[in-house]
Design a protein around this motif. Structure first.
Motif, PDB file in Angstrom:
ATOM      1  N   VAL A  61     -31.074  21.393  24.476  1.00  0.00           N
ATOM      2  CA  VAL A  61     -30.266  22.342  25.249  1.00  0.00           C
ATOM      3  C   VAL A  61     -30.932  22.487  26.606  1.00  0.00           C
ATOM      4  N   LEU A  62     -30.243  22.062  27.654  1.00  0.00           N
ATOM      5  CA  LEU A  62     -30.851  22.079  28.988  1.00  0.00           C
ATOM      6  C   LEU A  62     -30.774  23.472  29.594  1.00  0.00           C
TER       7      LEU A  62
ATOM      8  N   VAL B 139     -25.245  14.562  29.576  1.00  0.00           N
ATOM      9  CA  VAL B 139     -26.361  14.821  30.507  1.00  0.00           C
ATOM     10  C   VAL B 139     -27.594  15.223  29.690  1.00  0.00           C
ATOM     11  N   SER B 140     -27.400  16.069  28.673  1.00  0.00           N
ATOM     12  CA  SER B 140     -28.537  16.498  27.834  1.00  0.00           C
ATOM     13  C   SER B 140     -29.178  15.291  27.167  1.00  0.00           C
ATOM     14  N   ARG B 141     -28.342  14.371  26.752  1.00  0.00           N
ATOM     15  CA  ARG B 141     -28.846  13.234  25.996  1.00  0.00           C
ATOM     16  C   ARG B 141     -29.538  12.205  26.889  1.00  0.00           C
ATOM     17  N   TYR B 142     -28.992  11.973  28.078  1.00  0.00           N
ATOM     18  CA  TYR B 142     -29.436  10.791  28.818  1.00  0.00           C
ATOM     19  C   TYR B 142     -30.242  11.051  30.088  1.00  0.00           C
TER      20      TYR B 142
ATOM     21  N   LYS C 170     -31.802  20.203  34.648  1.00  0.00           N
ATOM     22  CA  LYS C 170     -31.078  21.451  34.351  1.00  0.00           C
ATOM     23  C   LYS C 170     -29.596  21.240  34.670  1.00  0.00           C
ATOM     24  N   VAL C 171     -28.757  22.015  34.022  1.00  0.00           N
ATOM     25  CA  VAL C 171     -27.320  21.830  34.253  1.00  0.00           C
ATOM     26  C   VAL C 171     -26.604  23.183  34.210  1.00  0.00           C
TER      27      VAL C 171
END
Ligand SMILES: Cc1ncc(COP(=O)(O)O)c(C=O)c1O
Length: 480
Positions: free
Chosen positions: A78-79, A389-392, A398-399
């Motif tokens: 979890v970003l 985005v979290s995965r790669y 951060k997002v």
């Protein structure tokens, strides 16, 4: 055709499988029951199970592996969200146009994956219906082609806009509306109506580059104000800025901002409007994404709290209905006459043919249903892109958690050079929007805005994986 009963059935199957995943009975990486087996076990049709598995894929809980079946997706990181921005406290002359036009031009090349530009989901634009209406209007009302269109615009469209203003919590009469060529023209006219070259305009930071380009072209100065990625501009910082220097206007996106996706609370909007009215600073409110808010009801606009005609509310139908028709509008409050005059001298009117077409769609084309579909689709797209985005993306990324719309703001680790990433992705036919485009002070060099309006597929996921790999290669220790 989906019936209510089939929806209930596949949702029930999807609910059972997601409970098994959440409780850990089905572990990450484990195969979920095959479609046929589950269909036999549950006594439901194969298509019900397939539909349930699609829903679970959309929710990011399972993934399909070719020739093998469905598997529980590996656990997500979890970003974190980016922090409140901290732009310089002094107004800046803007110089983003060269970079913006380079990026936008490169995004137009054929075969480019448009991850940078905020373009709506093409499949959801009701082109066939709009084409039918347009042809019908041209046939029935040849005057829409044969005569000049003049500001403030066609009555039938202004009436529809006034009716729709209720969605923004605003009471408007048709005669308070000026029709424009998109929201960009509306903002441009408003800025020219309230400020002149050299004047200071306060903005969120980061902000939509199109607003910066207008300020640049008018020779005004941008004062970037600290902004929270979810709740919007800091009112304390704005108040202090206005006390310190002469701010001639505020140009803000209080509901679903671009690129952050932030929305101010109702109380904050109320305070903002009062604070600016007390100081005689007009508020230009860009509400182009408001109708794409993910909540159960569209939040009120800041304009809903305006008692002094000090808020100039700008929006358009380009993000929700027809980007190519370029029909927008503004309710300029006490600047009505000036905006109408400026509209006339800059481009006369907006095509009557297009205005009547949009009015007719708004009247009986199913606009509310379209908005519901758009919100649902974009919310799911944003979730899928966030998961990718979290995965790669590299550790430390951060997002944002946008409150609506279809863009994500990604803050990569401090040493990442987003311009280098942009160039390297471009060489692989992926277009990105580097963070510097969203600031008058060359900030956000480690940030990107991602367009989530691209249909989700294995290819989309592969592209995001590749951008994540390139981002990791662009991290430069010591560069910030
Ligand atoms: C915040 C914002 N305002 C205005 C616009 C432009 O709107 P239009 O195409 O209606 O001129 C955009 C487009 O991306 C936007 O993001």
């Amino acid at each position: 055709m989906e019936t209510e009963q089939s929806t209930v059935l596949y949702e029930a199957v999807a609910g059972d499988i997601s409970s098994l995943i959440r409780s850990g009975t089905l572990a990450p990486g484990e195969r979920v029951p095959s479609v046929r087996r589950l269909s036999r076990q549950r006594g439901v049709s194969v298509s019900t199970v397939v539909q349930a598995y699609r829903v679970l894929e959309d929710r990011g809980l399972i993934e399909a592996r070719p020739q093998s079946g469905y598997y529980v997706r590996p656990q997500q990181r979890v970003l974190q969200e980016p922090s409140v921005s901290a732009p310089p406290r002094t107004p800046q002359l803007v110089g983003v146009h060269a970079l913006v036009s380079r990026v936008l031009e490169s995004a137009q090349a054929t075969g480019m994956v448009p991850l940078g530009t905020a373009i709506p989901y093409a499949e959801l634009v009701p082109t066939a219906k709009l084409r039918r209406i347009l042809t019908d209007v041209a046939r029935r009302m040849p005057d829409t082609i044969a005569t000049y269109s003049l500001p403030p615009g066609r009555d039938e469209l202004r009436r529809q806009i006034a009716l729709r203003a209720r969605d923004y919590g605003v009471r408007l009469e048709a005669n308070e509306v000026v029709v424009t060529n998109g929201c960009v023209e509306a903002v441009n006219l408003c800025l020219r109506a309230v400020a002149k070259p050299g004047d200071v305009v306060a903005l969120e930071s980061p902000t939509y580059f199109g607003l910066l380009q207008i300020i640049e072209s008018l020779g005004m100065k941008a004062l970037e104000v600290p902004t929270h990625p979810r709740s919007g501009i800091s009112l304390d910082a704005l108040e202090l800025a206005i006390e310190r220097q002469r701010v001639k206007a505020c140009l803000l996106m209080p509901t679903v901002s671009n690129p952050l996706g932030s929305t101010m609370s109702e109380a904050a909007k109320n305070r903002l409007v009062k604070m600016l009215a007390d100081r005689g600073v007009p508020l230009i409110e860009d509400a182009v994404y408001s109708a794409l808010h993910f909540g159960p009801v569209q939040p009120r606009a800041a304009k809903a709290y305006d008692r002094a005609g000090n808020v100039l509310l700008c929006s358009s139908f380009t993000k929700t209905l027809a980007p190519g028709l370029r029909v927008g509008w503004v309710a300029p409050g006490r600047y009505f006459e000036k905006v109408q005059m400026l509209k006339f001298i800059s481009s006369v009117g907006v095509s009557d043919l297009l205005q009547v077409t949009i009015a007719s769609f708004l009247e009986n084309g199913g606009y509310d249903r379209l908005l519901r579909t758009l919100r649902k689709t974009y919310e799911s797209q944003v979730r899928l892109f966030t998961q990718a985005v979290s995965r790669y993306f590299p550790a430390g990324t951060k997002v944002t958690r946008p409150t609506g719309g279809y863009v994500l703001w990604v803050e990569m680790p401090g040493g990442t050079d987003a311009l280098e990433l942009y160039e390297r992705a471009l060489a692989e036919r992926i277009s990105l929007s580097p963070g510097q485009m969203f600031s008058a002070s060359n900030r956000y060099r480690n940030c990107l805005r991602l367009n989530c309006g691209i249909p989700w597929s294995q290819q989309t996921e592969d592209v995001l994986r590749r951008v994540g790999e390139l981002a990791a290669e662009c991290v430069r220790p010591g560069f910030s």
